[in-house]
Design a protein around this motif. Structure first.
Motif, short mmCIF file in Angstrom:
data_model
loop_
_atom_site.label_atom_id
_atom_site.label_comp_id
_atom_site.label_asym_id
_atom_site.label_seq_id
_atom_site.Cartn_x
_atom_site.Cartn_y
_atom_site.Cartn_z
N UNK A 25 77.04 44.16 -25.33
CA UNK A 25 76.85 45.47 -24.94
C UNK A 25 78.85 45.68 -24.81
N UNK A 26 79.47 44.29 -24.75
CA UNK A 26 80.30 44.33 -24.68
C UNK A 26 81.67 45.07 -25.76
N UNK A 27 80.76 44.32 -26.85
CA UNK A 27 81.35 45.43 -27.99
C UNK A 27 81.47 46.70 -28.22
N UNK A 28 80.13 47.21 -27.75
CA UNK A 28 79.39 48.61 -27.84
C UNK A 28 80.51 49.10 -26.80
N UNK A 29 80.95 49.42 -25.77
CA UNK A 29 81.92 49.86 -24.74
C UNK A 29 83.13 49.43 -25.80
N UNK A 30 83.66 48.78 -25.41
CA UNK A 30 84.78 48.51 -25.85
C UNK A 30 84.92 49.60 -27.75
N UNK A 31 84.09 49.42 -27.92
CA UNK A 31 83.62 49.77 -29.44
C UNK A 31 83.88 51.93 -28.12
N UNK A 32 83.48 52.56 -27.93
CA UNK A 32 83.30 53.60 -27.38
C UNK A 32 84.58 53.93 -27.04
N UNK A 33 84.87 52.66 -26.13
CA UNK A 33 86.56 53.15 -25.55
C UNK A 33 88.09 53.42 -26.53
N UNK A 34 87.39 53.37 -27.89
CA UNK A 34 88.34 53.23 -28.75
C UNK A 34 87.92 53.86 -29.72
N UNK A 35 86.51 54.96 -29.24
CA UNK A 35 86.57 56.28 -30.28
C UNK A 35 87.73 57.33 -30.88
N UNK A 36 88.18 57.61 -32.02
CA UNK A 36 89.32 58.01 -32.32
C UNK A 36 89.18 59.63 -31.60
N UNK A 37 87.90 59.75 -30.89
CA UNK A 37 87.25 62.02 -31.12
C UNK A 37 87.25 61.54 -29.35
N UNK A 38 87.37 60.48 -28.65
CA UNK A 38 86.90 60.47 -27.35
C UNK A 38 85.59 61.24 -27.38
N UNK A 39 84.23 60.94 -28.37
CA UNK A 39 82.88 61.26 -28.10
C UNK A 39 82.28 59.85 -28.06
N UNK A 40 82.62 58.93 -28.28
CA UNK A 40 82.11 57.59 -27.29
C UNK A 40 81.47 57.80 -29.43
N UNK A 41 81.76 57.72 -30.43
CA UNK A 41 81.69 57.39 -31.83
C UNK A 41 82.77 56.41 -32.23
N UNK A 42 81.66 55.25 -33.08
CA UNK A 42 82.78 54.65 -33.66
C UNK A 42 81.78 54.05 -34.61
N UNK A 43 82.54 53.32 -35.61
CA UNK A 43 81.34 52.39 -35.82
C UNK A 43 82.86 50.91 -37.01
N UNK A 44 82.08 49.83 -36.42
CA UNK A 44 82.40 48.45 -36.89
C UNK A 44 82.29 48.45 -37.45
N UNK A 45 82.62 47.51 -39.11
CA UNK A 45 81.73 47.05 -40.26
C UNK A 45 82.81 45.15 -40.44
N UNK A 46 82.30 43.99 -40.27
CA UNK A 46 82.57 43.12 -40.43
C UNK A 46 81.72 42.40 -41.02
N UNK A 47 82.90 40.99 -41.84
CA UNK A 47 82.26 39.70 -42.11
C UNK A 47 82.60 38.72 -41.39
N UNK A 48 82.20 37.50 -40.95
CA UNK A 48 82.53 36.36 -40.12
C UNK A 48 81.69 35.27 -40.65
N UNK A 49 82.60 34.10 -40.30
CA UNK A 49 81.75 32.69 -40.27
C UNK A 49 82.49 31.93 -40.05
#
Length: 400
Positions: free
Chosen positions: A264-288
């Motif tokens: 939930x914290x990641x999703x909220x952060x992404x909405x706050x970083x949406x460039x259009x202010x409409x909540x749309x944001x995409x994150x693609x990551x690789x992690x180990x």
């Protein structure tokens, strides 16, 4: 196939090497250029090294590695530097170094000439960069001058003082060639350095066989192993083999992790970083466990005015790592790739534990490190490890 190499005679290389070694030892640096029963050594204590060993019958071998210039250790496809090498080389040492990718050059002297395995001239092996100080008399004299100025910290302020050091270095080297180095030659050159230990210099010179009544150490002939591992895949080829298998793999049927506050914290952060202010944001990551990389999606997180260049990435890294820890399972392991897309009211998430997702680009150069993948696989139950895990074994890159 073999090729000839234009190098000075082994005895001349050895004399120059032993002279530098004894001079440095005399002022307190006994582990940079030095001689022992296994030969003459150079170690810059930064990953570059070389060794010259003499054998009876006017035979010799020179081998080493330069951390910046030994491209031969990482060519694609790999080079076997020991192809066609003679029986008498120190094979135990050479094979171990080749297996560890720490062998950049091997040249051997017999029947009056130096030879090595043939490879392209534009592939650097690091020999000149590593042992350049002994490849000519002028280089050695320059190195002896640096023993005074660089290692000894003695400034030569006048042309006369520089000429004196040059003359003293020439006399020392000439006496070494004759095998008659004495204390006076060291004192003439090194007496300018307060830390001079004349006895240490003479002892090192004797070990190098350049004082009266001494001779350089010889190593016994080696024996070629009946079988040895030969690299058939370069590091890059081995990586690409694993990555291709990951792209062909399918996800094992494991249950989805429960929703967490970290998600939930990641999703909220992404909405706050949406460039259009409409909540749309995409994150693609690789992690180990030790690395994390991100790719821009269709709606990447936006930077905020006035913040540092990497601020958004640092925040994303912390959130993703927290989520990965929260969703870890001792049986199923941890996901490797993650895609999250948000809208103002909802989100979608895809986790890839066992395969390389189609939305993650492959440039053939950068990708998950095999050692990191092995650590991730070791943290899972055996039944939750994909088939490509066997390709992580370093022995896959070698034959037989």
């Amino acid at each position: 196939m073999l090729t000839d190499v234009d190098l000075p005679a082994p005895g001349l290389l050895w004399t120059r090497w032993a002279t530098i070694a004894a001079s440095l030892t005399g002022i307190g640096f006994a582990d940079v250029w030095f001689v022992d029963e296994r030969g003459a050594h150079h170690d810059d204590h930064g990953g570059s090294w070389a060794r010259l060993a003499l054998l009876d019958g006017a035979r010799a071998v020179l081998f080493g590695y330069d951390r910046d210039h030994s491209a031969t250790a990482a060519t694609d496809p790999p080079i076997d530097l020991l192809t066609g090498a003679p029986e008498w080389l120190p094979w135990d040492d050479l094979v171990a170094l080749a297996d560890d990718n720490r062998l950049g050059f091997v040249v051997w002297h017999t029947e009056g000439r130096w030879s090595r395995t043939r490879y392209r001239d534009d592939v650097g092996d690091g020999l000149v960069q590593t042992v350049g100080a002994v490849l000519s008399s002028e280089n050695t004299l320059r190195e002896l001058g640096e023993v005074i100025t660089e290692w000894g910290g003695h400034e030569l302020r006048t042309a006369a003082s520089r000429d004196e050091v040059r003359e003293a270095a020439e006399r020392l080297l000439a006496s070494a060639v004759r095998g008659q180095v004495a204390g006076e030659a060291f004192s003439r050159l090194l007496g300018r350095v307060p830390s001079l230990d004349l006895q240490a210099a003479l002892l090192a010179a004797g070990q190098g066989g350049i004082t009266a009544g001494t001779r350089p150490p010889r190593i016994p002939p080696g024996s070629r192993p009946p079988m040895r591992r030969v690299r058939r895949l370069s590091e890059g080829e081995h990586d690409r083999l694993v990555w291709a298998a990951m792209q062909d793999a399918v996800e094992l049927d494991r249950p989805s992790p429960p929703e967490t506050g970290e998600l939930a914290a990641l999703a909220d952060w992404m909405r706050g970083r949406a460039s259009g202010g409409d909540g749309r944001c995409t994150v693609l990551v690789y992690a180990d466990a030790t690395s994390l990389s991100a790719q821009p999606g269709s709606h990447p997180p936006a930077d905020r005015e006035g913040e540092g260049r990497w601020q958004a990435y640092r925040e994303l890294t912390e959130l993703v790592r927290s989520l990965r820890r929260a969703e870890a399972d001792p049986r199923y392991g941890r996901w490797l790739f993650l895609r999250v897309s948000t809208t103002a009211e909802d989100f979608e998430i895809s986790r890839y534990y066992d395969s390389w997702p189609p939305w993650w680009p492959d440039d053939g150069v950068s990708g998950p490190w095999r050692t990191n993948l092995q650590e991730e696989m070791d943290g899972r139950g055996p039944q939750w490890r994909p088939g490509w895990v066997r390709l992580l074994d370093p022995s896959v890159a070698f034959r037989p």
